[in-house]
Design an enzyme around this catalytic site. Structure first.
Site, short mmCIF file in Angstrom:
data_model
loop_
_atom_site.label_atom_id
_atom_site.label_comp_id
_atom_site.label_asym_id
_atom_site.label_seq_id
_atom_site.Cartn_x
_atom_site.Cartn_y
_atom_site.Cartn_z
N ASP A 245 8.84 19.20 100.49
CA ASP A 245 8.00 18.29 100.75
C ASP A 245 6.60 18.66 100.92
O ASP A 245 6.29 19.73 100.64
CB ASP A 245 8.40 17.01 101.25
CG ASP A 245 8.46 15.70 100.90
OD1 ASP A 245 6.91 15.16 100.84
OD2 ASP A 245 9.12 14.91 100.45
N HIS A 294 3.96 12.18 103.47
CA HIS A 294 5.24 12.02 102.86
C HIS A 294 6.31 12.67 103.53
O HIS A 294 7.25 12.29 103.60
CB HIS A 294 4.88 12.18 101.55
CG HIS A 294 6.03 11.82 100.53
ND1 HIS A 294 7.00 12.48 100.16
CD2 HIS A 294 6.40 10.49 100.12
CE1 HIS A 294 7.79 11.80 99.29
NE2 HIS A 294 7.44 10.63 99.20
N SER A 465 11.78 8.12 96.58
CA SER A 465 11.92 9.10 97.87
C SER A 465 12.72 8.65 98.98
O SER A 465 13.45 9.79 99.26
CB SER A 465 10.02 8.85 98.51
OG SER A 465 9.43 9.35 97.53
#
Length: 522
Positions: A245, A294, A465
């Protein structure tokens, strides 16, 4: 929508092209060096983008090798002219299934790469075309994956590559599609967000969590996914999950010195960075630290400790975590991001302790280099979860995104809290989806809890996600209880205990995962 919830849009493919949390360098093009005849052959970037858009509408994907050599060449010279060429020995059957098993350093594979370079060099010398030098060599041949990269400005080189048995594919490395077209050319930022804000909520509704010992917040959706029940038998001990990520924040103590705290002990977190910045002639690694937010939230969903400071607890709160910063944001569209994600997959593929790889990132169409890296990790036994895609309701017509479209990955999407299956407001669905996770409240549309970039107040996160990260954690719970099981046994147990089994749904696969059922709690 409050600022805290901006990250809930997850894989937001509209805004990222213009508003990624870390700007890519502007890629120089060589169109000014083309002859007048070549200029006339050139297909413009807007025309190429329209072809990509039409392919996405018609087939749900766009494959460079299905396009004309002229179109690939046009995209190539209007980016940085670096061509990625996948190779294999001539006449070999099913070369993709061998990636990660057979060494590309073997004489048979290396001969294929050298044959390709020989043809390119011969064509360049004969036509007088300029050529890139990478690292003081004429080409970069990857040491683990069967591809090489070289600058190509000659259309004839592409035409000759098409004729070679050793060539599996060739694609422009750095051409970037205009993602605003997915929203009919309107301002992408207006309709969505880049997925790179991860601030604490501050004041959570009491109904959105339960406080558990020693003082951690358990997200509202955990009981609905059987996670709370599964904790009676497993908390993820001795299982290592690899997360690819945007990295993890150095300011979030629970992903640092506090990773072993509360009731989460005897485990480890490691942090790597495979994403590089710079031009092709000079690049440097940009480190493991999250500059987006994120990755930090995904790490929290997977493995945040069962802490005593009032923050959220992860699904597999006693698992080990390896965070690899492979991308600067959630869309893998630049050349540097493709390189970073491919390298991350190789890194985790080589680690014998890694059982599971979680990828809440992707792109709206396929990339062969990253696909090679996915196969590399898969062929080394990794269970790879990938997000089906998240964007606004204006653009989730795109369907399941890459690499969740691959047979080697397990595609996950998010649905609403409901008696019937309804995808979340920003989630993608489609025939490639394998599992779903409840991640959007019926009335408030609130999302599950996650770790913020810093502090002890949780953030919230949504879309496919969080669904993917949750699925990865559930798999860790199951594998921890059954450490001798193979990847196929784990996946089969998840499938046969999912909500819709044995009837696979055309949009939602096997339906909601059930951690409690998978572990035999009930």
């Amino acid at each position: 929508m409050i600022k805290t919830n901006k990250i809930t849009l997850g894989l937001l493919f509209l805004a990222l092209f213009y508003f990624s949390c870390e700007q890519e360098e502007i890629t120089p093009t060589v169109t000014q060096d083309l002859t007048e005849e070549e200029q006339q052959k050139l297909i413009s970037s807007p025309e190429i983008d329209q072809i990509i858009l039409q392919s996405l509408h018609d087939t749900g994907d766009f494959l460079w090798m299905e396009q004309s050599d002229r179109l690939i060449w046009s995209a190539l010279v209007q980016s940085d002219s670096v061509l990625t060429i996948g190779y294999s020995p001539s006449g070999i059957s099913s070369p993709n299934s061998r990636i990660g098993i057979e060494s590309v350093q073997s004489p048979e594979w290396q001969e294929s790469a050298q044959n390709i370079l020989g043809m390119i060099n011969e064509t360049i010398q004969r036509t007088g075309s300029p050529q890139l030098r990478i690292g003081n060599e004429n080409a970069l041949i990857h040491k683990d994956l069967p591809y090489l990269e070289i600058k190509v400005t000659s259309l004839e080189v592409l035409q000759n590559l098409r004729k070679m048995d050793e060539v599996r594919y060739f694609e422009p490395l750095s051409y970037e599609f205009d993602y605003s077209l997915l929203n009919q050319g309107q301002n992408a930022r207006y309709f969505s967000d880049s997925g790179c804000s991860n601030d604490p909520v501050g004041s959570l509704p009491a109904s959105d969590y339960v406080t558990i010992s020693p003082n951690a917040k358990s997200s509202w959706n955990y009981p609905q996914m059987g996670i709370t029940q599964a904790w009676q038998q497993s908390t993820g001990d001795n299982i290592t999950i690899g997360l690819i990520d945007t990295g993890v924040s150095p300011n979030q103590n629970l992903l640092g010195s506090g990773f072993q705290s509360g009731e989460s002990v005897s485990r480890s977190i490691e942090k790597f960075g495979t994403y590089q910045t710079g031009y092709w002639w000079w690049k440097k690694y940009d480190g493991p630290n999250d500059q987006c937010g994120h990755g930090t939230s995904m790490a929290g969903v997977i493995a945040s400790p069962r802490n005593a400071v009032g923050n959220t607890v992860g699904v597999a709160y006693n698992s080990n975590l390896i965070s690899v910063r492979g991308t600067s944001d959630v869309i893998v569209n630049s050349g540097n991001e493709k390189d970073g994600v491919a390298e991350a997959l190789v890194l985790l593929g080589k680690r014998s302790d890694v059982k599971i790889i979680s990828m809440s990132i992707g792109d709206v169409f396929s990339n062969s280099k990253v696909a090679d890296a996915v196969r590399y990790a898969y062929n080394r036994g990794k269970l790879i979860f990938a997000a089906a895609g998240t964007s606004t309701s204006f653009t989730n017509w795109v369907g399941v995104i890459f690499p969740a479209t691959m047979a080697e990955t397990v595609a996950v999407t998010g649905i609403k809290e409901s008696a019937t299956y309804q995808r979340c407001n920003t989630c993608h669905s489609g025939s490639k989806v394998d599992f779903t996770v409840i991640m959007e409240r019926a009335g408030s549309e609130n999302k599950p809890l996650a770790l913020a970039n810093s502090g002890n107040d949780p953030s919230t996160v949504g879309g496919s996600s969080v669904a993917t990260a949750t699925a990865s954690g559930i798999a860790a719970l199951l594998w921890s209880k059954n450490p001798t099981w193979s990847r196929d046994q784990i996946l089969n147990q998840l499938k046969t205990t999912a909500d819709l089994y044995p009837n696979r749904n055309s949009q939602y696969g096997w339906g909601n995962l059930d951690a409690g059922a998978a572990l035999g709690v009930y």
